[in-house]
Write an enzyme that holds these catalytic residues in place. Structure first.
Site, PDB file in Angstrom:
ATOM      1  N   LEU A  12       0.839  -1.192   0.000  1.00 10.10           N
ATOM      2  CA  LEU A  12       0.000   0.000   0.000  1.00 10.10           C
ATOM      3  C   LEU A  12       0.877   1.245   0.000  1.00 10.10           C
ATOM      4  CD1 LEU A  12      -2.766  -1.129   2.526  1.00 10.10           C
ATOM      5  CD2 LEU A  12      -2.573  -1.557   0.065  1.00 10.10           C
ATOM      6  N   GLY A  15      -0.770   6.635   0.395  1.00 10.32           N
ATOM      7  CA  GLY A  15      -0.937   7.663   1.420  1.00 10.32           C
ATOM      8  C   GLY A  15      -0.450   9.032   0.974  1.00 10.32           C
ATOM      9  N   ARG A  19       1.897  15.017   6.699  1.00 13.25           N
ATOM     10  CA  ARG A  19       2.752  15.428   7.820  1.00 13.25           C
ATOM     11  C   ARG A  19       4.220  15.547   7.435  1.00 13.25           C
ATOM     12  NH1 ARG A  19       1.380  11.567  12.727  1.00 13.25           N
ATOM     13  NH2 ARG A  19       0.368  10.257  11.174  1.00 13.25           N
ATOM     14  N   GLN A  79      -5.841   3.630  -6.070  1.00 16.02           N
ATOM     15  CA  GLN A  79      -6.910   3.775  -5.087  1.00 16.02           C
ATOM     16  C   GLN A  79      -7.453   5.189  -5.220  1.00 16.02           C
ATOM     17  OE1 GLN A  79      -5.750   3.722  -0.963  1.00 16.02           O
ATOM     18  NE2 GLN A  79      -7.848   3.429  -0.218  1.00 16.02           N
ATOM     19  N   GLY A 145      -3.392   0.237  17.192  1.00 18.21           N
ATOM     20  CA  GLY A 145      -4.389  -0.798  17.392  1.00 18.21           C
ATOM     21  C   GLY A 145      -3.823  -1.878  18.305  1.00 18.21           C
ATOM     22  N   GLU A 160      -8.861  -0.902  17.140  1.00 17.74           N
ATOM     23  CA  GLU A 160      -8.266   0.416  16.942  1.00 17.74           C
ATOM     24  C   GLU A 160      -8.376   1.240  18.229  1.00 17.74           C
ATOM     25  OE1 GLU A 160      -6.559   1.339  14.293  1.00 17.74           O
ATOM     26  OE2 GLU A 160      -6.946  -0.634  13.411  1.00 17.74           O
ATOM     27  N   TYR A 354      41.118  18.227  -9.686  1.00 20.40           N
ATOM     28  CA  TYR A 354      39.840  17.806 -10.256  1.00 20.40           C
ATOM     29  C   TYR A 354      40.109  16.984 -11.507  1.00 20.40           C
ATOM     30  CZ  TYR A 354      35.535  17.770 -12.888  1.00 20.40           C
ATOM     31  OH  TYR A 354      34.446  17.352 -13.619  1.00 20.40           O
TER      32      TYR A 354
END
Length: 455
Positions: A12, A15, A19, A79, A145, A160, A354
């Site tokens: 899944l 989301g 946050r 989804q 949960g 939950e 370099y």
């Protein structure tokens, strides 16, 4: 567990991650140089799962691209609405309908889960469980949960936080979210999940009670709390990074790498280290780095996309950028940057230099302050330096240019044309000396100063 059992992992990854306060999708934020989604997909592969489905949010082509980059065989599903974890799993309904023995549900923001833990979930199903939930003993269970067990230790339900009683909230065994479900029954059980709860969502956790009602047993597989850390903000991302780095350091040292101050060394998930490698303090190793046996990485060096040969030495204060390839016993010293260049066996680039888009031959010596001028503002060009060549300090090699084997370049030269092997080239202005000029100049300036004061 029988190797004949077929598994489907549904990851899944839809989301929002609000946050994180980021334009980057949460699951694409990196831990140890690899996206969180990539970590979960790697664990799935390690666990021997053949079929993978990744559920993404609408318009998240970037997440889809990362999923297919890390697992080209994966299917992706969108989804469209966010109505809970069971709803998210059912976005991959067609993959579930194709059939499997073990259906695994994982979360792309839980990047520290291991293949061993996923196998343990599968073993619970192979042992007869209809559902196996991953749990952990929480130091602070608030917000999680709770896993409710009977006297025999069988899983009865997952409650939950918002729906739990006071007694249930006192339970410290918490739900990590990851779950294994009997593939033959999964579609039926998922279809029975309702949304009669405080949030009005379809909770995957309800499947435990549904499975028990159909006469099947549910079990708990316990993992360490650090392994199931979910990342929802930058603070948790840093916590996950710390756990990942400790794992990588310990694995490296157990395999024969010396780290003088391991807590100051940062590795990537794909870092390859040989035996008897020594890494001094304050070294950062980004993605795509391999370091062969007995190489030494001195302090304050940064490596990314580079390969370091056996017995080579890097730093201190060196930077290897993508495409840097150092052969056996090559040496790159302090304040040297190497990019897209091959440094052959025994060649030395000791300091303040370099080297970009170049090939340096075996045992060549590059003096301090040398630069390869590889870019004209539009295109990159290569510099070729033959074996045993000697490039004097403070030289500029203007690419495309070839320095032949055994050639010498005088210090301070600006080389714009090819140099034949074993030749000496000096390309700098002729030195002039004017006797007494400095004294005359100072006297003249003193007179001007005195005249200015009088006026």
């Amino acid at each position: 567990m029988s190797s004949s059992r077929k598994a489907l992992a549904i990851v899944l990854a839809a989301g929002e991650g609000t946050r994180m306060k980021s334009d980057t999708p949460k699951v694409l934020h990196q831990v140890a140089g690899r996206s969180m989604l990539a970590h979960v997909l790697a664990a799935v592969t390690e666990a021997g799962v053949e079929t993978v489905a990744v559920v993404v949010g609408p318009g998240r082509e970037d997440v889809t691209a990362e999923a297919l980059k890390r697992a080209p065989h994966a299917q992706t599903f969108v989804q469209a609405e966010r109505l809970g974890t069971a709803h998210a799993v059912l976005a991959a309904r067609s993959a579930i309908a194709a059939g499997c023995d073990d259906l695994l549900v994982l979360f792309a923001d839980t990047p520290l889960v291991t293949g061993a833990t996923i196998r343990a979930l599968r073993e619970a199903l192979a042992g007869g469980a209809g559902v196996a939930a991953l749990g952990f003993s929480a130091a602070d269970p608030f917000g999680y949960g709770r896993l409710l067990q009977d006297e025999a230790g069988r899983l009865v339900a997952i409650r939950e936080e918002k729906d739990a009683t006071a007694a249930e909230r006192a339970i410290r065994l918490c739900n990590a979210g990851l779950m294994a479900i009997d593939g033959a029954a999964a579609a039926d059980w998922l279809g029975q999940i309702g949304n009669s709860n405080a949030k009005g969502e379809y909770y995957l956790t309800d499947i435990v009670e549904i499975a028990r009602a159909s006469g099947r047993e549910a079990r708990v597989v316990v993992a360490d709390e650090t392994e199931v850390l979910g990342v929802n903000d930058r603070i948790q991302l840093a916590q996950a990074e710390a756990v990942a780095q400790n794992r990588l350091r310990r694995a490296a040292m157990a395999a024969g790498v010396t780290m003088i101050a391991p807590e100051t060394v940062f590795l990537s998930a794909d870092t390859v280290l040989g035996r008897d490698v020594t890494i001094e303090p304050n070294v950062v190793i980004g993605p795509g780095v391999s370091i062969a046996d007995k190489a030494v990485i001195h302090a304050f060096s940064h490596l990314e996309g580079a390969s370091v040969g056996q017995g080579a030495t890097i730093g201190p204060f060196a930077r290897l950028r993508p495409g840097a390839a150092l052969a056996e016993a090559a040496k790159v010293g302090n304040f040297v940057e190497i990019k897209n260049a091959n440094v052959a066996k025994g060649a030395k680039v000791n300091h303040l230099t370099y080297i970009g888009d170049a090939d340096i031959g075996a045992n060549a010596n590059i003096g301090a302050g040398t630069i390869t001028c590889n870019y004209d503002g539009f295109f990159k060009y290569r510099t070729e330096i033959g074996e045993n060549a000697f490039i004097g300090s403070n030289s500029a090699l203007v690419a495309p240019v070839k320095i032949g084997a055994g050639a010498y370049v005088g210090s301070g030269s600006v080389v714009t044309k090819d140099v034949r092997g074993d030749a000496l080239v000096v390309a700098r202005g002729r030195q002039m000396e004017k006797a007494g000029w400095a004294a005359s100049f100072r006297a003249m300036q003193a007179e001007r100063k005195a005249a200015a004061k009088k006026s």
